[in-house]
Scaffold this motif. Sequence first.
Motif, PDB file in Angstrom:
ATOM      1  N   THR A   1      30.498  17.502 -35.899  1.00  0.00           N
ATOM      2  CA  THR A   1      30.239  18.822 -35.315  1.00  0.00           C
ATOM      3  C   THR A   1      28.806  19.313 -35.476  1.00  0.00           C
ATOM      4  O   THR A   1      28.463  20.376 -34.955  1.00  0.00           O
ATOM      5  CB  THR A   1      31.169  19.876 -35.950  1.00  0.00           C
ATOM      6  N   ALA A   2      27.963  18.580 -36.176  1.00  0.00           N
ATOM      7  CA  ALA A   2      26.617  19.057 -36.516  1.00  0.00           C
ATOM      8  C   ALA A   2      25.808  19.454 -35.288  1.00  0.00           C
ATOM      9  O   ALA A   2      25.218  20.542 -35.251  1.00  0.00           O
ATOM     10  CB  ALA A   2      25.871  17.995 -37.323  1.00  0.00           C
ATOM     11  N   ASP A   3      25.761  18.595 -34.269  1.00  0.00           N
ATOM     12  CA  ASP A   3      24.944  18.908 -33.096  1.00  0.00           C
ATOM     13  C   ASP A   3      25.527  20.064 -32.292  1.00  0.00           C
ATOM     14  O   ASP A   3      24.789  20.899 -31.760  1.00  0.00           O
ATOM     15  CB  ASP A   3      24.724  17.671 -32.218  1.00  0.00           C
ATOM     16  N   ILE A   4      26.847  20.141 -32.222  1.00  0.00           N
ATOM     17  CA  ILE A   4      27.495  21.229 -31.481  1.00  0.00           C
ATOM     18  C   ILE A   4      27.198  22.567 -32.147  1.00  0.00           C
ATOM     19  O   ILE A   4      26.834  23.542 -31.484  1.00  0.00           O
ATOM     20  CB  ILE A   4      29.017  20.995 -31.386  1.00  0.00           C
ATOM     21  N   ARG A   5      27.348  22.605 -33.467  1.00  0.00           N
ATOM     22  CA  ARG A   5      27.092  23.850 -34.201  1.00  0.00           C
ATOM     23  C   ARG A   5      25.635  24.283 -34.048  1.00  0.00           C
ATOM     24  O   ARG A   5      25.344  25.458 -33.805  1.00  0.00           O
ATOM     25  CB  ARG A   5      27.437  23.685 -35.684  1.00  0.00           C
ATOM     26  N   MET A   6      24.709  23.343 -34.173  1.00  0.00           N
ATOM     27  CA  MET A   6      23.297  23.703 -34.047  1.00  0.00           C
ATOM     28  C   MET A   6      22.986  24.175 -32.631  1.00  0.00           C
ATOM     29  O   MET A   6      22.220  25.122 -32.440  1.00  0.00           O
ATOM     30  CB  MET A   6      22.391  22.541 -34.449  1.00  0.00           C
TER      31      MET A   6
ATOM     32  N   THR B   1      16.505  16.149 -34.662  1.00  0.00           N
ATOM     33  CA  THR B   1      17.532  16.387 -33.652  1.00  0.00           C
ATOM     34  C   THR B   1      18.448  17.497 -34.170  1.00  0.00           C
ATOM     35  O   THR B   1      18.457  17.817 -35.366  1.00  0.00           O
ATOM     36  CB  THR B   1      18.378  15.131 -33.396  1.00  0.00           C
ATOM     37  N   GLN B   2      19.237  18.062 -33.273  1.00  0.00           N
ATOM     38  CA  GLN B   2      20.215  19.068 -33.689  1.00  0.00           C
ATOM     39  C   GLN B   2      21.201  18.459 -34.678  1.00  0.00           C
ATOM     40  O   GLN B   2      21.567  19.083 -35.669  1.00  0.00           O
ATOM     41  CB  GLN B   2      20.956  19.634 -32.474  1.00  0.00           C
ATOM     42  N   LYS B   3      21.618  17.233 -34.407  1.00  0.00           N
ATOM     43  CA  LYS B   3      22.576  16.559 -35.287  1.00  0.00           C
ATOM     44  C   LYS B   3      21.997  16.369 -36.687  1.00  0.00           C
ATOM     45  O   LYS B   3      22.644  16.673 -37.689  1.00  0.00           O
ATOM     46  CB  LYS B   3      23.009  15.214 -34.704  1.00  0.00           C
ATOM     47  N   LYS B   4      20.755  15.898 -36.759  1.00  0.00           N
ATOM     48  CA  LYS B   4      20.129  15.660 -38.064  1.00  0.00           C
ATOM     49  C   LYS B   4      19.985  16.968 -38.846  1.00  0.00           C
ATOM     50  O   LYS B   4      20.282  17.016 -40.047  1.00  0.00           O
ATOM     51  CB  LYS B   4      18.766  14.994 -37.874  1.00  0.00           C
ATOM     52  N   LEU B   5      19.554  18.038 -38.174  1.00  0.00           N
ATOM     53  CA  LEU B   5      19.414  19.326 -38.845  1.00  0.00           C
ATOM     54  C   LEU B   5      20.777  19.857 -39.278  1.00  0.00           C
ATOM     55  O   LEU B   5      20.940  20.316 -40.413  1.00  0.00           O
ATOM     56  CB  LEU B   5      18.719  20.346 -37.937  1.00  0.00           C
ATOM     57  N   GLY B   6      21.760  19.764 -38.403  1.00  0.00           N
ATOM     58  CA  GLY B   6      23.103  20.231 -38.740  1.00  0.00           C
ATOM     59  C   GLY B   6      23.685  19.504 -39.945  1.00  0.00           C
ATOM     60  O   GLY B   6      24.291  20.122 -40.826  1.00  0.00           O
ATOM     61  N   GLN B   7      23.493  18.208 -39.989  1.00  0.00           N
ATOM     62  CA  GLN B   7      23.992  17.437 -41.128  1.00  0.00           C
ATOM     63  C   GLN B   7      23.239  17.794 -42.409  1.00  0.00           C
ATOM     64  O   GLN B   7      23.832  17.876 -43.479  1.00  0.00           O
ATOM     65  CB  GLN B   7      23.870  15.935 -40.853  1.00  0.00           C
ATOM     66  N   ALA B   8      21.948  18.040 -42.285  1.00  0.00           N
ATOM     67  CA  ALA B   8      21.145  18.368 -43.462  1.00  0.00           C
ATOM     68  C   ALA B   8      21.551  19.693 -44.096  1.00  0.00           C
ATOM     69  O   ALA B   8      21.365  19.891 -45.294  1.00  0.00           O
ATOM     70  CB  ALA B   8      19.665  18.405 -43.088  1.00  0.00           C
TER      71      ALA B   8
END
Length: 170
Positions: A31-36, A17-24
Amino acid sequence: MAIGERIRFFRNLRGMTQKKLGQAVGFSQKTADIRMAQYESGSRTPKDNLITALARVLEVSPLALQVPDIDSNLGFIHTLFAIEDLHGVKVEKNDYEVHLIFDGTKRTLDESVFTMLSAWAEQAEKYRNGEITKEQYDRWRYTFPAEDKSQRWASVPSQELSDLFVDAFK
């Protein structure tokens, strides 16, 4: 393919997910999903250090994410890899030749791309057979599709002609 599209492609390929990638890559959970989403949509462009981090997490070369520089050998090969991803192109080797195969029966290849490639192949064969000169072949390539007589390509009317039509239909 723009960098955001490449990020999305590899993220989906890895099932993230965007959130998982952003956090990684170090963004906060909030903000992880928003940034991605911003990077994938192209509203933001990642800096080199973020590209490196994304590549590490996605297990790809940073070159696989970036818009390739076709003037370099690595950029050229990554361009071909992207074409494989987008259009289902295959590469085959026999003896001393390497061939790129654009299979017109595969639904991953847009029909107009296959038609354009077919027109190119026809012109290249004419050049190899001596039916046209190098200058004619180059003119065909560098003015495509204007000089192509084998297909019917849609052209956009000039603004002047378009305005005349609009006035006539009022």
